[in-house]
Scaffold this motif. Structure first.
Motif, mmCIF file in Angstrom:
data_model
loop_
_atom_site.group_PDB
_atom_site.id
_atom_site.type_symbol
_atom_site.label_atom_id
_atom_site.label_comp_id
_atom_site.label_asym_id
_atom_site.label_seq_id
_atom_site.Cartn_x
_atom_site.Cartn_y
_atom_site.Cartn_z
ATOM 1 N N VAL A 1 23.339 15.326 5.530
ATOM 2 C CA VAL A 1 23.706 15.797 4.191
ATOM 3 C C VAL A 1 23.066 14.900 3.140
ATOM 4 C CG1 VAL A 1 25.616 16.127 2.582
ATOM 5 C CG2 VAL A 1 25.858 16.875 4.963
ATOM 6 N N SER A 2 23.110 13.605 3.390
ATOM 7 C CA SER A 2 22.497 12.649 2.463
ATOM 8 C C SER A 2 20.991 12.847 2.406
ATOM 9 C CB SER A 2 22.827 11.226 2.903
ATOM 10 O OG SER A 2 22.200 10.294 2.054
ATOM 11 N N GLY A 3 20.380 13.061 3.550
ATOM 12 C CA GLY A 3 18.936 13.301 3.604
ATOM 13 C C GLY A 3 18.562 14.582 2.871
ATOM 14 N N LEU A 4 19.371 15.600 3.048
ATOM 15 C CA LEU A 4 19.124 16.870 2.363
ATOM 16 C C LEU A 4 19.281 16.716 0.857
ATOM 17 C CD1 LEU A 4 18.466 19.826 2.704
ATOM 18 C CD2 LEU A 4 20.888 20.296 3.006
ATOM 19 N N ALA A 5 20.265 15.966 0.433
ATOM 20 C CA ALA A 5 20.475 15.718 -0.987
ATOM 21 C C ALA A 5 19.308 14.922 -1.569
ATOM 22 C CB ALA A 5 21.787 14.972 -1.215
ATOM 23 N N ASN A 6 18.837 13.923 -0.827
ATOM 24 C CA ASN A 6 17.679 13.149 -1.278
ATOM 25 C C ASN A 6 16.430 14.025 -1.387
ATOM 26 O OD1 ASN A 6 19.038 10.726 -1.538
ATOM 27 N ND2 ASN A 6 18.593 10.077 0.566
ATOM 28 N N LEU A 7 16.233 14.874 -0.415
ATOM 29 C CA LEU A 7 15.096 15.790 -0.439
ATOM 30 C C LEU A 7 15.172 16.719 -1.649
ATOM 31 C CD1 LEU A 7 12.565 17.050 0.826
ATOM 32 C CD2 LEU A 7 14.092 18.495 2.192
ATOM 33 N N ALA A 8 16.339 17.272 -1.894
ATOM 34 C CA ALA A 8 16.518 18.160 -3.037
ATOM 35 C C ALA A 8 16.258 17.431 -4.351
ATOM 36 C CB ALA A 8 17.924 18.751 -3.026
ATOM 37 N N THR A 9 16.689 16.191 -4.434
ATOM 38 C CA THR A 9 16.464 15.392 -5.639
ATOM 39 C C THR A 9 14.975 15.137 -5.840
ATOM 40 O OG1 THR A 9 18.619 14.321 -5.416
ATOM 41 C CG2 THR A 9 16.983 13.209 -6.779
ATOM 42 N N ARG A 10 14.283 14.759 -4.765
ATOM 43 C CA ARG A 10 12.834 14.508 -4.871
ATOM 44 C C ARG A 10 12.092 15.780 -5.261
ATOM 45 N NH1 ARG A 10 13.469 11.556 0.085
ATOM 46 N NH2 ARG A 10 12.418 13.268 1.153
ATOM 47 N N MET A 11 12.475 16.894 -4.700
ATOM 48 C CA MET A 11 11.833 18.162 -5.032
ATOM 49 C C MET A 11 12.077 18.528 -6.493
ATOM 50 S SD MET A 11 12.497 20.371 -1.562
ATOM 51 C CE MET A 11 11.850 21.873 -2.247
ATOM 52 N N SER A 12 13.263 18.261 -6.974
ATOM 53 C CA SER A 12 13.586 18.544 -8.367
ATOM 54 C C SER A 12 12.761 17.674 -9.305
ATOM 55 C CB SER A 12 15.077 18.321 -8.612
ATOM 56 O OG SER A 12 15.392 18.529 -9.969
ATOM 57 N N VAL A 13 12.617 16.398 -8.962
ATOM 58 C CA VAL A 13 11.813 15.478 -9.771
ATOM 59 C C VAL A 13 10.352 15.925 -9.775
ATOM 60 C CG1 VAL A 13 10.914 13.111 -9.864
ATOM 61 C CG2 VAL A 13 13.352 13.511 -9.520
ATOM 62 N N GLN A 14 9.851 16.322 -8.629
ATOM 63 C CA GLN A 14 8.467 16.795 -8.535
ATOM 64 C C GLN A 14 8.268 18.062 -9.351
ATOM 65 O OE1 GLN A 14 7.815 17.105 -4.310
ATOM 66 N NE2 GLN A 14 7.093 14.983 -4.144
ATOM 67 N N GLN A 15 9.232 18.962 -9.318
ATOM 68 C CA GLN A 15 9.120 20.202 -10.084
ATOM 69 C C GLN A 15 9.137 19.911 -11.584
ATOM 70 O OE1 GLN A 15 8.576 23.380 -8.811
ATOM 71 N NE2 GLN A 15 8.148 23.793 -10.957
ATOM 72 N N THR A 16 9.975 18.966 -11.988
ATOM 73 C CA THR A 16 10.030 18.586 -13.400
ATOM 74 C C THR A 16 8.696 17.994 -13.842
ATOM 75 O OG1 THR A 16 12.404 18.194 -13.250
ATOM 76 C CG2 THR A 16 11.254 17.182 -15.103
ATOM 77 N N ALA A 17 8.112 17.150 -13.021
ATOM 78 C CA ALA A 17 6.808 16.553 -13.337
ATOM 79 C C ALA A 17 5.732 17.638 -13.411
ATOM 80 C CB ALA A 17 6.439 15.500 -12.305
ATOM 81 N N LEU A 18 5.769 18.568 -12.496
ATOM 82 C CA LEU A 18 4.812 19.675 -12.500
ATOM 83 C C LEU A 18 4.969 20.518 -13.761
ATOM 84 C CD1 LEU A 18 2.622 21.329 -11.091
ATOM 85 C CD2 LEU A 18 4.443 22.562 -9.899
ATOM 86 N N ASP A 19 6.193 20.818 -14.124
ATOM 87 C CA ASP A 19 6.455 21.598 -15.343
ATOM 88 C C ASP A 19 5.927 20.880 -16.583
ATOM 89 O OD1 ASP A 19 7.677 23.519 -13.778
ATOM 90 O OD2 ASP A 19 9.722 22.889 -14.285
ATOM 91 N N ALA A 20 6.101 19.568 -16.631
ATOM 92 C CA ALA A 20 5.606 18.784 -17.760
ATOM 93 C C ALA A 20 4.085 18.813 -17.804
ATOM 94 C CB ALA A 20 6.110 17.348 -17.669
ATOM 95 N N ASN A 21 3.447 18.677 -16.654
ATOM 96 C CA ASN A 21 1.981 18.728 -16.607
ATOM 97 C C ASN A 21 1.450 20.089 -17.048
ATOM 98 O OD1 ASN A 21 1.670 16.096 -15.740
ATOM 99 N ND2 ASN A 21 1.703 16.637 -13.570
ATOM 100 N N VAL A 22 2.099 21.147 -16.633
ATOM 101 C CA VAL A 22 1.685 22.490 -17.035
ATOM 102 C C VAL A 22 1.858 22.673 -18.542
ATOM 103 C CG1 VAL A 22 2.243 24.950 -16.819
ATOM 104 C CG2 VAL A 22 2.058 23.532 -14.776
ATOM 105 N N ALA A 23 2.931 22.160 -19.091
ATOM 106 C CA ALA A 23 3.161 22.263 -20.531
ATOM 107 C C ALA A 23 2.082 21.525 -21.312
ATOM 108 C CB ALA A 23 4.545 21.718 -20.893
ATOM 109 N N VAL A 24 1.704 20.340 -20.839
ATOM 110 C CA VAL A 24 0.640 19.578 -21.498
ATOM 111 C C VAL A 24 -0.682 20.326 -21.390
ATOM 112 C CG1 VAL A 24 -0.733 17.460 -21.362
ATOM 113 C CG2 VAL A 24 1.757 17.351 -21.234
#
Length: 61
Positions: free
Chosen positions: A5-28
């Motif tokens: 469960v902890s590993g899954l939560a960590n994975l979800a958090t990392r994926m969310s951070v990556q998606q946010t970074a991708l969204d920011a790059n696309v906006a720029v």
């Protein structure tokens, strides 16, 4: 089970951070493209506004 469960939560958090970074790059990227388009349109207007003679430019004047 707690580890999975902890590993899954960590994975979800990392994926969310990556998606946010991708969204920011696309906006720029979109802002840069908009700016380049505006600059291109300005250059076209500048070229169109020049008052060149109908027969061309007299290079000997």
């Amino acid at each position: 089970m707690v580890d999975s469960v902890s590993g899954l939560a960590n994975l979800a958090t990392r994926m969310s951070v990556q998606q946010t970074a991708l969204d920011a790059n696309v906006a720029v990227l979109n802002k840069i493209q908009d700016q380049q388009e505006a600059e291109g349109e300005a250059v076209v207007k500048l070229i169109e506004s020049t008052s060149a003679a109908k027969d061309g430019i007299d290079v000997y004047a």
